[in-house]
Write a protein that holds these residues in place. Structure first.
Motif, PDB file in Angstrom:
ATOM      1  N   LEU A   6      75.589  71.186  59.399  1.00 22.89           N
ATOM      2  CA  LEU A   6      76.701  71.315  60.347  1.00 22.89           C
ATOM      3  C   LEU A   6      77.350  72.685  60.226  1.00 22.89           C
ATOM      4  CD1 LEU A   6      78.575  67.871  60.140  1.00 22.89           C
ATOM      5  CD2 LEU A   6      77.235  68.752  62.028  1.00 22.89           C
ATOM      6  N   LEU A   8      78.797  73.722  57.524  1.00 25.45           N
ATOM      7  CA  LEU A   8      79.975  73.632  56.668  1.00 25.45           C
ATOM      8  C   LEU A   8      79.562  73.861  55.218  1.00 25.45           C
ATOM      9  CD1 LEU A   8      81.604  70.473  58.258  1.00 25.45           C
ATOM     10  CD2 LEU A   8      82.345  72.835  58.521  1.00 25.45           C
ATOM     11  N   THR A  12      83.902  71.766  51.698  1.00 27.80           N
ATOM     12  CA  THR A  12      84.664  71.461  52.914  1.00 27.80           C
ATOM     13  C   THR A  12      85.401  70.136  52.728  1.00 27.80           C
ATOM     14  OG1 THR A  12      83.034  72.554  54.290  1.00 27.80           O
ATOM     15  CG2 THR A  12      84.408  70.915  55.370  1.00 27.80           C
ATOM     16  N   ARG A  16      88.002  67.723  57.505  1.00 23.82           N
ATOM     17  CA  ARG A  16      87.364  68.719  58.362  1.00 23.82           C
ATOM     18  C   ARG A  16      85.940  68.287  58.724  1.00 23.82           C
ATOM     19  NH1 ARG A  16      85.990  74.441  56.946  1.00 23.82           N
ATOM     20  NH2 ARG A  16      85.457  75.209  59.007  1.00 23.82           N
ATOM     21  N   PHE A  17      85.272  67.704  57.751  1.00 25.34           N
ATOM     22  CA  PHE A  17      83.901  67.228  57.978  1.00 25.34           C
ATOM     23  C   PHE A  17      83.890  66.136  59.049  1.00 25.34           C
ATOM     24  CE2 PHE A  17      80.152  64.664  57.182  1.00 25.34           C
ATOM     25  CZ  PHE A  17      79.173  65.611  56.906  1.00 25.34           C
ATOM     26  N   LYS A  19      86.057  65.596  61.367  1.00 27.72           N
ATOM     27  CA  LYS A  19      86.401  66.205  62.661  1.00 27.72           C
ATOM     28  C   LYS A  19      85.166  66.876  63.273  1.00 27.72           C
ATOM     29  CE  LYS A  19      89.384  67.973  65.746  1.00 27.72           C
ATOM     30  NZ  LYS A  19      88.433  68.568  66.667  1.00 27.72           N
ATOM     31  N   LYS A  20      84.421  67.576  62.421  1.00 29.84           N
ATOM     32  CA  LYS A  20      83.218  68.275  62.895  1.00 29.84           C
ATOM     33  C   LYS A  20      82.185  67.258  63.400  1.00 29.84           C
ATOM     34  CE  LYS A  20      80.723  72.202  62.897  1.00 29.84           C
ATOM     35  NZ  LYS A  20      81.042  73.389  63.647  1.00 29.84           N
ATOM     36  N   GLN A  22      82.816  64.327  64.545  1.00 32.86           N
ATOM     37  CA  GLN A  22      83.355  63.785  65.804  1.00 32.86           C
ATOM     38  C   GLN A  22      83.053  64.734  66.969  1.00 32.86           C
ATOM     39  OE1 GLN A  22      87.593  62.876  65.541  1.00 32.86           O
ATOM     40  NE2 GLN A  22      87.772  63.342  67.705  1.00 32.86           N
ATOM     41  N   ASP A  23      83.238  66.040  66.728  1.00 34.67           N
ATOM     42  CA  ASP A  23      82.985  67.029  67.781  1.00 34.67           C
ATOM     43  C   ASP A  23      81.520  67.066  68.189  1.00 34.67           C
ATOM     44  OD1 ASP A  23      85.617  67.588  67.614  1.00 34.67           O
ATOM     45  OD2 ASP A  23      85.389  69.457  66.482  1.00 34.67           O
ATOM     46  N   GLU A  24      80.626  66.745  67.217  1.00 32.64           N
ATOM     47  CA  GLU A  24      79.186  66.762  67.496  1.00 32.64           C
ATOM     48  C   GLU A  24      78.781  65.625  68.427  1.00 32.64           C
ATOM     49  OE1 GLU A  24      76.532  68.778  65.729  1.00 32.64           O
ATOM     50  OE2 GLU A  24      78.332  70.020  65.625  1.00 32.64           O
ATOM     51  N   SER A  33      87.178  58.190  63.390  1.00 32.98           N
ATOM     52  CA  SER A  33      87.529  59.273  62.459  1.00 32.98           C
ATOM     53  C   SER A  33      88.824  58.939  61.736  1.00 32.98           C
ATOM     54  CB  SER A  33      87.716  60.588  63.218  1.00 32.98           C
ATOM     55  OG  SER A  33      86.514  60.938  63.868  1.00 32.98           O
ATOM     56  N   GLU A 200      75.397  66.813  51.787  1.00 36.51           N
ATOM     57  CA  GLU A 200      75.176  66.278  53.126  1.00 36.51           C
ATOM     58  C   GLU A 200      73.736  65.798  53.208  1.00 36.51           C
ATOM     59  OE1 GLU A 200      75.640  67.537  57.788  1.00 36.51           O
ATOM     60  OE2 GLU A 200      74.872  68.928  56.313  1.00 36.51           O
TER      61      GLU A 200
END
Ligand code: AHG
Ligand code: MN
Ligand code: MN
Length: 336
Positions: A6, A8, A12, A16-17, A19-20, A22-24, A33, A200
């Motif tokens: 991602l 990151l 991290t 923040r992870f 959120k990222k 979720q954005d993906e 989230s 990850e």
């Protein structure tokens, strides 16, 4: 510095992870989230209680029994209260099924998520400062939002889980979770009070050299389990059994190994609970490339009929679990 897929860095923060992630996924509403953040908060609170249990009068037996008829430890009860409160205040959960409560805990019926949880796993290890954990599964309710939660919202297949994970209170405290897009682990940085990314897309080795089982019940096991144990010993594998499912599973997932809690004469359905122990870890295991069965059937396809249902449980590296399945099929019995 290490970069994951991602983009990151290791270190991290969990927030923040999430959120990222979720954005993906454009369909994500942000509610899941928030729920994951609520669970992480509950984990931090329970971690605090676990860490000071030797200083306060919160170790030892509570003096009551849970729905399984097992002695409740004070920390079992505290973890259940803390977790429930965090999910209630978080406002994303309509209902909880907990190992420590017979019935559904009804929260806000305008919410869409159901949580099944084992607030504290490995209770026999609490008093002796050995690793324990919290296990959870998240489902989307089936019945309409706004109405009362129904049994069918809880009694879903493991394959219907939308997220699952655990928090391991070990030599460090770690949160491991999946939403069906790989398995990710976070370590609690105590001075910051934040979970930070450790790994990850964790993968479980296809084969391993560790077997984890309570061999004290050997004479009660079915022939296929006895035979498998003989094979493990013939290969001089390592026997490792902490007695906290979360800790035994976590080690085996990282190093390669198998965990077995089969049927015994006294407990023909095994000991572990389908909804908040087996399904949760099965989802993690499969996402990491491992396998989870009851000896024959895939755990996540077992139809639940009651909240606290038990099942025989075999989980871990694919090759090892497949071997148990093969032996079980040959003797044509799951329950021994
Ligand atoms: P819990 O503390 O939530 O009741 O779970 C205990 C479970 C599991 O964590 C562990 O692997 C197993 O019980 C140990 O059982 P035995 O003592 O029968 O081996
Ligand atoms: Mn447990
Ligand atoms: Mn428990």
């Amino acid at each position: 510095m290490d970069k994951n897929s991602l983009g990151l860095s290791i270190g991290t923060t969990l927030d923040r992870f999430i959120k990222k992630m979720q954005d993906e996924h454009s369909y994500a509403t942000g509610e899941l989230s928030q729920l994951l953040r609520d669970i992480a908060l509950a984990g931090k609170i329970i971690n605090r209680e676990v860490n000071k249990s030797g200083l306060l009068d919160i170790a030892g037996a509570y003096g009551s029994k849970n729905v399984q008829g097992e002695d409740q430890q004070k920390l079992d009860v505290i973890a259940n209260i803390r977790f429930t409160r965090a999910l209630k205040n978080g406002g994303m959960t309509c209902a909880i099924v907990s190992e420590e409560e017979q019935e559904i805990i009804h929260l806000n019926q305008n919410c869409r998520y159901v949580v099944c949880m084992d607030p504290l796993d490995g209770s026999s290890n609490i008093d002796v400062n050995v690793s324990i954990g919290t296990i959870f599964s998240i489902y989307r309710r089936i019945s309409p939002i706004g109405g009362p939660v129904q049994d069918e919202d809880i009694l879903q297949l493991g394959t219907d889980q939308i997220a699952a994970g655990y928090i391991l209170y070990g030599s460090s405290t770690m949160l491991v979770y999946t939403t069906g897009h790989g398995v990710h682990s976070f370590t609690l940085e105590p001075s910051l009070g934040e979970f930070v990314l450790s790994d990850e897309n964790l993968t479980c080795p296809k084969d391993g050299k560790i077997f984890s089982i309570n061999e004290g019940y050997y004479y009660q096991f079915g022939e296929q389990i006895k035979e498998y144990l003989e094979e493990c010993k013939a290969k001089e594998m390592s026997a490792r059994y902490i007695g906290s499912l979360v800790a035994d599973f976590h080690r085996n997932m990282l190093k390669g190994g198998i965990y077995l809690y089969p049927a015994t004469e006294k407990s023909p359905n095994g000991k572990l609970r389908l909804l908040y122990e087996c399904n949760s870890l099965a989802f993690i295991a499969e996402q990491a490339g491992g396998v989870a069965t009851d000896g024959i059937n895939r755990i996540m396809e077992i139809e639940p009929t009651s909240f606290h249902q038990r099942t025989p449980f075999v989980i871990g590296s694919k090759k090892m679990v497949d071997r148990v399945t093969k032996l079980s099929t040959m003797t044509d019995t799951v329950l021994g």
